[in-house]
Design a protein around this motif. Structure first.
Motif, PDB file in Angstrom:
ATOM      1  N   UNK A 691       0.838  -1.217   0.000  1.00  0.00           N
ATOM      2  CA  UNK A 691       0.000   0.000   0.000  1.00  0.00           C
ATOM      3  C   UNK A 691       0.867   1.259   0.000  1.00  0.00           C
ATOM      4  N   UNK A 692       2.101   1.121  -0.449  1.00  0.00           N
ATOM      5  CA  UNK A 692       3.078   2.213  -0.404  1.00  0.00           C
ATOM      6  C   UNK A 692       2.582   3.471  -1.108  1.00  0.00           C
ATOM      7  N   UNK A 693       1.896   3.296  -2.221  1.00  0.00           N
ATOM      8  CA  UNK A 693       1.392   4.431  -2.994  1.00  0.00           C
ATOM      9  C   UNK A 693      -0.088   4.701  -2.711  1.00  0.00           C
ATOM     10  N   UNK A 694      -0.842   3.654  -2.441  1.00  0.00           N
ATOM     11  CA  UNK A 694      -2.285   3.805  -2.248  1.00  0.00           C
ATOM     12  C   UNK A 694      -2.616   4.524  -0.943  1.00  0.00           C
ATOM     13  N   UNK A 695      -1.952   4.159   0.141  1.00  0.00           N
ATOM     14  CA  UNK A 695      -2.291   4.751   1.434  1.00  0.00           C
ATOM     15  C   UNK A 695      -2.073   6.265   1.446  1.00  0.00           C
ATOM     16  N   UNK A 696      -0.922   6.786   0.934  1.00  0.00           N
ATOM     17  CA  UNK A 696      -0.774   8.252   0.913  1.00  0.00           C
ATOM     18  C   UNK A 696      -1.884   8.943   0.112  1.00  0.00           C
ATOM     19  N   UNK A 697      -2.346   8.299  -0.987  1.00  0.00           N
ATOM     20  CA  UNK A 697      -3.427   8.902  -1.767  1.00  0.00           C
ATOM     21  C   UNK A 697      -4.710   8.962  -0.946  1.00  0.00           C
ATOM     22  N   UNK A 698      -4.965   7.889  -0.172  1.00  0.00           N
ATOM     23  CA  UNK A 698      -6.194   7.845   0.616  1.00  0.00           C
ATOM     24  C   UNK A 698      -6.207   8.897   1.716  1.00  0.00           C
ATOM     25  N   UNK A 699      -5.062   9.100   2.368  1.00  0.00           N
ATOM     26  CA  UNK A 699      -5.064  10.015   3.516  1.00  0.00           C
ATOM     27  C   UNK A 699      -4.920  11.471   3.094  1.00  0.00           C
ATOM     28  N   UNK A 700      -4.631  11.715   1.821  1.00  0.00           N
ATOM     29  CA  UNK A 700      -4.663  13.101   1.351  1.00  0.00           C
ATOM     30  C   UNK A 700      -6.089  13.566   1.092  1.00  0.00           C
ATOM     31  N   UNK A 701      -7.007  12.601   0.998  1.00  0.00           N
ATOM     32  CA  UNK A 701      -8.432  12.936   0.883  1.00  0.00           C
ATOM     33  C   UNK A 701      -8.974  13.115   2.293  1.00  0.00           C
ATOM     34  N   UNK A 702      -9.452  14.314   2.610  1.00  0.00           N
ATOM     35  CA  UNK A 702      -9.919  14.598   3.975  1.00  0.00           C
ATOM     36  C   UNK A 702     -11.017  13.634   4.422  1.00  0.00           C
ATOM     37  N   UNK A 703     -11.955  13.343   3.509  1.00  0.00           N
ATOM     38  CA  UNK A 703     -13.065  12.466   3.871  1.00  0.00           C
ATOM     39  C   UNK A 703     -12.565  11.061   4.183  1.00  0.00           C
ATOM     40  N   UNK A 704     -11.685  10.549   3.318  1.00  0.00           N
ATOM     41  CA  UNK A 704     -11.156   9.199   3.529  1.00  0.00           C
ATOM     42  C   UNK A 704     -10.274   9.144   4.769  1.00  0.00           C
ATOM     43  N   UNK A 705      -9.451  10.179   4.942  1.00  0.00           N
ATOM     44  CA  UNK A 705      -8.573  10.219   6.106  1.00  0.00           C
ATOM     45  C   UNK A 705      -9.394  10.211   7.400  1.00  0.00           C
ATOM     46  N   UNK A 706     -10.451  11.011   7.428  1.00  0.00           N
ATOM     47  CA  UNK A 706     -11.327  11.053   8.599  1.00  0.00           C
ATOM     48  C   UNK A 706     -11.927   9.685   8.873  1.00  0.00           C
ATOM     49  N   UNK A 707     -12.306   9.010   7.793  1.00  0.00           N
ATOM     50  CA  UNK A 707     -12.909   7.674   7.928  1.00  0.00           C
ATOM     51  C   UNK A 707     -11.907   6.666   8.478  1.00  0.00           C
ATOM     52  N   UNK A 708     -10.662   6.699   7.967  1.00  0.00           N
ATOM     53  CA  UNK A 708      -9.637   5.765   8.443  1.00  0.00           C
ATOM     54  C   UNK A 708      -9.267   6.034   9.900  1.00  0.00           C
ATOM     55  N   UNK A 709      -9.203   7.328  10.257  1.00  0.00           N
ATOM     56  CA  UNK A 709      -8.916   7.645  11.651  1.00  0.00           C
ATOM     57  C   UNK A 709     -10.029   7.161  12.572  1.00  0.00           C
ATOM     58  N   UNK A 710     -11.245   7.193  12.067  1.00  0.00           N
ATOM     59  CA  UNK A 710     -12.381   6.706  12.856  1.00  0.00           C
ATOM     60  C   UNK A 710     -12.244   5.215  13.136  1.00  0.00           C
ATOM     61  N   UNK A 711     -11.764   4.451  12.134  1.00  0.00           N
ATOM     62  CA  UNK A 711     -11.536   3.019  12.347  1.00  0.00           C
ATOM     63  C   UNK A 711     -10.529   2.807  13.478  1.00  0.00           C
ATOM     64  N   UNK A 712      -9.489   3.632  13.479  1.00  0.00           N
ATOM     65  CA  UNK A 712      -8.485   3.513  14.543  1.00  0.00           C
ATOM     66  C   UNK A 712      -9.108   3.823  15.905  1.00  0.00           C
ATOM     67  N   UNK A 713      -9.946   4.848  15.986  1.00  0.00           N
ATOM     68  CA  UNK A 713     -10.580   5.218  17.255  1.00  0.00           C
ATOM     69  C   UNK A 713     -11.549   4.137  17.728  1.00  0.00           C
ATOM     70  N   UNK A 714     -12.059   3.334  16.784  1.00  0.00           N
ATOM     71  CA  UNK A 714     -12.982   2.246  17.135  1.00  0.00           C
ATOM     72  C   UNK A 714     -12.255   0.991  17.598  1.00  0.00           C
ATOM     73  N   UNK A 715     -10.923   1.035  17.576  1.00  0.00           N
ATOM     74  CA  UNK A 715     -10.157  -0.099  18.077  1.00  0.00           C
ATOM     75  C   UNK A 715      -9.366  -0.854  17.029  1.00  0.00           C
ATOM     76  N   UNK A 716      -9.485  -0.454  15.755  1.00  0.00           N
ATOM     77  CA  UNK A 716      -8.686  -1.119  14.726  1.00  0.00           C
ATOM     78  C   UNK A 716      -7.223  -0.762  14.933  1.00  0.00           C
ATOM     79  N   UNK A 717      -6.362  -1.768  14.934  1.00  0.00           N
ATOM     80  CA  UNK A 717      -4.927  -1.536  15.015  1.00  0.00           C
ATOM     81  C   UNK A 717      -4.391  -1.178  13.636  1.00  0.00           C
ATOM     82  N   UNK A 718      -3.237  -0.555  13.606  1.00  0.00           N
ATOM     83  CA  UNK A 718      -2.711  -0.076  12.322  1.00  0.00           C
ATOM     84  C   UNK A 718      -2.467  -1.215  11.334  1.00  0.00           C
TER      85      UNK A 718
END
Length: 831
Positions: A691-718
């Motif tokens: 995910x070397x290239x895909x993950x940076x693209x996802x987290x540059x999108x504010x909506x997607x980044x917010x969603x991924x951070x929410x998964x972490x707050x729900x208990x998902x490990x990195x």
């Protein structure tokens, strides 16, 4: 057609100014078993005779026979507090032996005086020099009895120094202990005679299980049990070894050794050897002693196991009353565990056993057994059925009781209290239920009392049942009068499963469903000590008639939220012989348990239960349905529609399992803590690279980044987030490359490895951000969980898996949401 006669007319006792119904009827009253059903241990006149004899100086037998008498009194004094005021008298009698010309008797008196002083008076101070003399004498002796006395005395001294009850240091007591070990090892090396070797191995195990006061570390109970298992192998060649004495000591220390790895092997072999030597009655008596100690120590399931074993040994004409009493005792314990229909089955069995045996003395158990069966129906909300059993119990009173109900009889109190609540609550029910209750109590001698107090009883019940955490919450499983509903249901929790059994309310279907629940509950109690790797979930079984001929059939219905089953019962269903019917109940119960178990396919947990589990404890002499029909008529009152008493809309029912039947959250055996770091390192390595290239693209999108951070707050490990992203991307790319083709597993695996196990490059197809939805990532999380379970060798048998249950399983039993490694923040590029 028999009538109940007599006027008792006693309102259950209460405190002045309080409702007589307040005595918390939901708190279960233990079944009253006549005390003389069990054999008496002691002659009540013997103590008085001995004391009189020893009070007269010229009648004191200062020899081995007399010393044995004193020892008997001393042992009784340890367990009978009524004798303890006389302790000084008996200590003086032992003191007379201190100057005895026989050295052995003089030193034995030291031991008895020290132990009696500590156990009764709580103090051995001032006896240190005499105890040291006994230590030296016993260590020089080759008599294993004296050495066992020494080991016991050192054990007592260990506890005494912690309470300043003796002036020894921990180091001196530890030295005594080491000297005993060295001496026993020396004697074992030279021992040839099996009798002597058994006694020495017995002693060696005892010392291994004693605390070293200098370290205060818990003793190695496994080492002790291993010494005793070595002893067991020699016992058949050692007829002079005191096996009964060892069995007694094993019972006395059951709380210490019960968790040893091979403790059950030991007691099973000891009991079998004891049965061969002295008869099965003696073995059963030892098991009952262990059972009662375990139950008092809060180990209810283990106590139930021992009682079940004892009842098998007592099934004979001569001891049938004792066997029935044990079965009735078990009924109370199954109720405590929340296994209502298991308890009812055992209550019915207790009544039927003594009726069939023709033992007139034991028939006194019929009445309390039938009351116990009615109590079970009361707990289950089947209040009309409960009244039927209470009525039959009162007929049994006239037929079999030595004394009829009296004012001091707790059985009478129980019937009035239950009857009062049932009559009072019936007033909020449809006319058909009210009439059914009136008919069932029409011939009760206490009818007038019940009618007079019905309104008060109703108000008390509603108050208690509406109180969260109150007595109803602990004991009442279903609402009142569920047995009048057109469709019945019963719920309970055990082993991490919330069980719901439902059926059409007819007499025949009720008997079939209750019998099935009784067997299922008994099976869960037998299996509870074993970790079955249960998926914590809901299991529903819906009984219904079918036109199809043949046997009863259990069919799984599709559901991802619960295990839902249909139990098809032919209209012309015939139970067949009892063995076939019993095996069907057991097999279908196992089928339900297996489906929510992740244990491997062979399910080895059942192998050890063939003789002592499903085939032994889940049927007590006869089928449940047969016992029911022979003891009580079942003629249900069935309403046209479901009905709920408006005053009971907030009723609190028992839904939590007994602590010993709670879901087992212990880590699975296959969990390898040492291998976890390497597994996580590989996951970060491969998922991070792919995910070397895909993950940076996802987290540059504010909506997607917010969603991924929410998964972490729900208990998902990195590593879980990385893995889900990597697998969603892989599926998109593989599908794009293969198009409509149906690849072979090897082809798909090759493509998957390409996009998961290699570093992502610019030439790979770009995966749109819109693909990474919560649903897609969640699906990949579940697939990763399934893969993790499979990798651990576990088996999921559910065709429509319960995903929430699987997540809970890996969270608690595999540390799936706890194990991680220190790593760089995967969202660092966003920061």
């Amino acid at each position: 057609g028999a009538k109940l006669r007599g006027v008792r007319g006693r309102v259950p006792g209460g405190v002045q100014g309080q409702s007589p119904w307040r005595p918390v009827w939901f708190r279960l009253v233990r079944v009253r078993i006549p005390s003389d059903i069990y054999p008496r241990e002691l002659d009540e006149n013997e103590y008085a005779r001995l004391k009189e004899a020893w009070a007269t100086p010229h009648e004191r037998p200062l020899n081995y026979a007399g010393f044995a008498q004193l020892k008997e009194v001393a042992r009784d004094m340890l367990y009978d507090e009524s004798l303890r005021p006389d302790v000084s008298f008996w200590l003086e009698r032992f003191q007379a032996f201190r100057e005895h010309p026989m050295e052995d008797l003089a030193h034995m008196a030291i031991y008895e005086i020290a132990v009696l002083s500590l156990r009764v008076k709580g103090d051995m101070n001032g006896q240190e020099e005499e105890i040291r003399a006994f230590v030296n004498y016993a260590l020089e002796s080759v008599d294993t009895d004296r050495m066992m006395d020494l080991a016991c005395l050192v054990h007592y001294c260990t506890g005494a120094i912690f309470h300043s009850a003796v002036l020894f240091t921990a180091e001196e007591i530890s030295t005594f202990r080491k000297r005993i070990v060295a001496r026993v090892e020396e004697l074992l090396d030279d021992a040839v005679d099996p009798n002597r070797k058994c006694a020495l191995l017995d002693l060696r195990g005892f010392v291994a299980g004693c605390l070293d006061p200098t370290t205060r570390e818990y003793p190695d109970v496994n080492a002790a049990v291993n010494y005793w298992l070595a002893m067991v192998e020699l016992i058949p060649q050692a007829p002079l070894y005191d096996l009964g004495g060892f069995s007694y000591r094993l019972t006395a220390t059951v709380e210490i050794y019960v968790d040893a790895e091979r403790y059950d092997d030991l007691v099973m072999q000891i009991d079998e050897l004891l049965a061969r030597r002295t008869g099965r009655y003696s073995a059963a008596k030892a098991r009952v002693g262990r059972a009662h100690k375990l139950i008092r120590a809060g180990r209810l399931l283990l106590g139930v196991r021992e009682l079940n074993r004892a009842k098998h040994d007592w099934f004979s004409k001569e001891t049938i009353g004792i066997a029935a009493a044990a079965v009735l005792d078990l009924s109370s314990h199954y109720s405590t565990l929340g296994l209502v229909y298991a308890a009812k089955y055992y209550a019915l069995a207790a009544a039927w056993i003594v009726l069939q045996a023709g033992d007139d003395q034991a028939k006194r158990l019929v009445r309390p057994a039938l009351i116990r069966a009615g109590e079970c129906d009361y707990e289950a909300g089947a209040w009309l059925q409960a009244l039927d059993f209470f009525s039959v119990a009162q007929l049994a009173e006239a037929a079999f009781s030595v004394e009829l109900f009296t004012d001091a009889d707790p059985d009478m109190d129980r019937l009035i209290l239950y009857g009062g609540y049932i009559l009072g609550l019936s007033k909020g029910q449809p006319a058909a239920v009210q009439e059914a209750v009136r008919q069932r109590i029409a011939d009760w001698p206490d009818k007038a009392v019940l009618e007079h107090s019905a309104d008060t009883a109703r108000a008390t019940f509603v108050e208690i049942a509406s109180t969260p955490g109150g007595d109803a919450h602990r004991h009442l499983a279903m609402p009142p009068f569920v047995d009048a509903a057109p469709n019945r249901k019963f719920e309970w929790s055990a082993l991490g499963v919330h069980w719901i059994i439902s059926w059409t309310n007819t007499a025949e279907m009720t008997l079939v469903a209750e019998q099935f629940m009784a067997v299922l509950q008994l099976l869960t109690a037998d299996l509870a000590p074993i970790d079955l790797y249960i998926l914590p979930s809901r299991v529903e079984v819906q009984f219904g008639f079918t036109e199809d001929a043949g046997r009863r059939r259990l069919t799984r219905l599709p559901s991802n939220q619960a295990s839902v089953w249909e139990m098809s019962v032919p209209n012309d269903f015939i139970e067949g012989n009892r063995e076939q019917q019993h095996m069907m109940d057991v097999a279908q119960s196992i089928m339900l348990l297996q489906e929510v178990s992740l244990r491997p396919e062979e399910w080895p947990v059942l192998e050890g239960l063939a003789a002592n589990g499903p085939l032994a404890n889940t049927m007590v002499g006869e089928l449940y349905t047969t016992l029911y029909r022979r003891l009580c008529a079942l003629e249900p009152v069935i309403l046209d529609a479901e009905y709920q008493d408006k005053s009971l809309t907030q009723i609190y029912l028992r839904r939590e399992p007994h602590t010993e039947l709670a879901w087992n959250k212990a880590l699975i055996e296959e969990y390898d803590k040492s291998g976890v770091p390497a597994q996580l390192e590989n996951r970060y390595k491969y998922f991070g690279a792919s995910t070397k290239l895909t993950l940076p693209r996802l987290i540059t999108s504010n909506a997607t980044f917010k969603f991924l951070r929410k998964l972490r707050s729900e208990g998902w490990l990195d590593w879980q987030i990385l893995g889900a992203v990597a697998l969603v991307a892989m599926n998109y790319r593989v599908s794009r490359e293969l198009g409509m083709q149906e690849p072979s597993p090897d082809t798909y695996r090759a493509f998957a490895d390409k996009y998961v196990r290699k570093e992502e490059v610019e030439s790979w197809p770009v995966v749109p951000t819109s693909v990474f939805t919560r649903q897609q990532l969640w699906m990949q999380m579940i697939l990763n969980v399934v893969s993790t379970l499979k990798g651990a060798g576990l088996v999921c048998r559910q065709q429509t898996p319960n995903t929430e249950a699987m997540l809970m399983f890996v969270r608690h039993k595999m540390r799936y949401f706890d194990d991680d490694l220190p790593h760089d923040d995967i969202f660092a590029t966003k920061v």
